[in-house]
Design an enzyme around this catalytic site. Structure first.
Site, mmCIF file in Angstrom:
data_model
loop_
_atom_site.group_PDB
_atom_site.id
_atom_site.type_symbol
_atom_site.label_atom_id
_atom_site.label_comp_id
_atom_site.label_asym_id
_atom_site.label_seq_id
_atom_site.Cartn_x
_atom_site.Cartn_y
_atom_site.Cartn_z
ATOM 1 N N CYS A 151 0.182 6.521 1.531
ATOM 2 C CA CYS A 151 -0.431 6.478 0.192
ATOM 3 C C CYS A 151 -1.329 7.695 -0.015
ATOM 4 O O CYS A 151 -0.851 8.809 -0.120
ATOM 5 C CB CYS A 151 -1.170 5.153 0.011
ATOM 6 S SG CYS A 151 -1.600 4.808 -1.705
ATOM 7 N N HIS B 132 2.692 0.685 2.038
ATOM 8 C CA HIS B 132 1.732 0.492 3.129
ATOM 9 C C HIS B 132 2.263 -0.343 4.292
ATOM 10 O O HIS B 132 2.135 -1.568 4.279
ATOM 11 C CB HIS B 132 0.489 -0.208 2.574
ATOM 12 C CG HIS B 132 -0.322 0.654 1.678
ATOM 13 N ND1 HIS B 132 -1.436 1.347 2.104
ATOM 14 C CD2 HIS B 132 -0.178 0.950 0.365
ATOM 15 C CE1 HIS B 132 -1.947 2.032 1.095
ATOM 16 N NE2 HIS B 132 -1.203 1.799 0.030
ATOM 17 N N GLU C 292 0.891 -0.635 7.180
ATOM 18 C CA GLU C 292 -0.231 -1.230 7.936
ATOM 19 C C GLU C 292 -0.687 -2.562 7.350
ATOM 20 O O GLU C 292 -1.431 -3.297 7.993
ATOM 21 C CB GLU C 292 -1.400 -0.229 8.027
ATOM 22 C CG GLU C 292 -2.326 -0.169 6.824
ATOM 23 C CD GLU C 292 -1.741 0.553 5.617
ATOM 24 O OE1 GLU C 292 -0.532 0.828 5.608
ATOM 25 O OE2 GLU C 292 -2.492 0.831 4.666
#
Lengths: 234, 81
Positions: free
Chosen positions: A87, A204, A206
């Site tokens: 991002c 994302h 994570e």
């Protein structure tokens, strides 16, 4: 010896904690890095996490790119150290010219936050080895400046060299996370450099590493296990 | 002190949805006859010392590396009287 993976915190970074956690879950040692510290503290790889570093002033990633820690990261990334930009981290990598192209305001001008379906196009980068080419995954997407842009020649070059690492899955139900969410050219969600050690993407991974939280999916964990395997076998 | 203005605009081939949104809002507000709007940035630099060729070269370099992202934007440098 344990593999050490660093996560940079800039003023305005949001996802450093989740990235550190994902690294730990994957079996590596997470190391916090500070934007004003040039020293990378013997890490073997670096994650540039998401957020709004420097408030996205001027352009997303434009100011962070000149921070002291980036001087060392740019030098070591050019030398082959694995770097993942997620991002805002992807925006920093394009501003630093470690990856080609640039990120623009979403074509519909709205902030978007949803689970997004992606297709893994290249499973041979340092960060995608634990996927298989063509595999579809679903991970969260949340941004307002996510429209990937590059000139036609650069796009052709990326395609020819297999450097489009992830594409948005456009066929299917929008409620299912399908569709190009921001007007990115050629549905590009993530790319790599020629060496495959530098990868950037807007969604994302994570945030999708544990069954208990978030979407309940763990489609993001292979990013971190891939680089770990790569570093251990190096 | 002399003022130097750097104008930064998206390249013509880059889609500018913000400009389009402004253009679409104009007729609603009673401002007709505007076919297209493109939105850019303007930087006003107050320069210490003389604005000679060396100073302009530095500002050009500054615009190229920082104020504009030349992958997507063009810029112009103007000295204001």
């Amino acid at each position: 010896m344990t593999t050490r993976i660093g996560v940079v915190t800039f003023p305005g970074t949001l996802d450093d904690r989740d990235s550190l956690r994902a690294i730990r879950l994957a079996g590596a040692e997470p190391v916090s890095l500070w934007h004003r510290d040039k020293d990378l503290h013997q890490v073997d790889a670096v994650v540039l996490a998401g957020g709004f570093s420097y408030g996205d002033y001027l352009r997303a990633g434009a100011i962070s790119r000149f921070s002291p820690v980036m001087e060392t990261i740019i030098e070591q990334a050019r030398g082959g150290m694995p770097v993942l930009g997620i991002c805002n981290g992807f925006q920093i990598l394009t501003e630093a010219h470690l990856l080609p192209g640039a990120m623009l305001r979403n074509n519909h001008l709205h902030f978007i936050c949803r689970d997004q379906k992606l297709r893994v196009e290249n499973a041979e980068t340092a960060w995608t080895g634990d996927y298989t080419a063509g595999q579809e995954i679903s991970i969260p997407l949340k941004n307002v400046d996510g429209r990937y842009t590059a000139d036609e020649r650069t796009l052709d070059e990326l395609e020819a060299e297999g450097r489009v690492a992830f594409r948005y899955v456009v066929d299917g139900d929008a409620a299912d996370g399908a569709g190009n969410p921001n007007g990115s050219l050629r549905d590009i969600a993530g790319i790599s450099n020629a060496g495959g050690n530098i990868v950037g993407l807007m969604p994302h991974p994570e945030h999708a590493v544990e069954p208990l939280v978030g979407t309940g999916r763990t489609d993001g964990i292979p990013f971190f296990t891939s680089v770990l395997k790569k570093l251990v076998n190096a | 002190m002399a003022r130097v203005v750097v104008d930064v605009m998206l390249k013509p081939e880059i889609l500018d949805p913000q400009g389009q949104a402004v253009q679409r809002a104009l007729p609603r507000l009673g401002f007709d006859g505007i076919a297209d709007v493109r939105q850019g940035k303007r930087f006003e630099l107050e320069v210490e010392g003389p604005v000679d060729q060396a100073a302009l070269d530095r500002i050009h370099k500054m615009a190229e590396t920082f104020l504009a992202n030349t992958v997507i934007e063009d810029f112009t440098v103007k000295v204001e009287a």
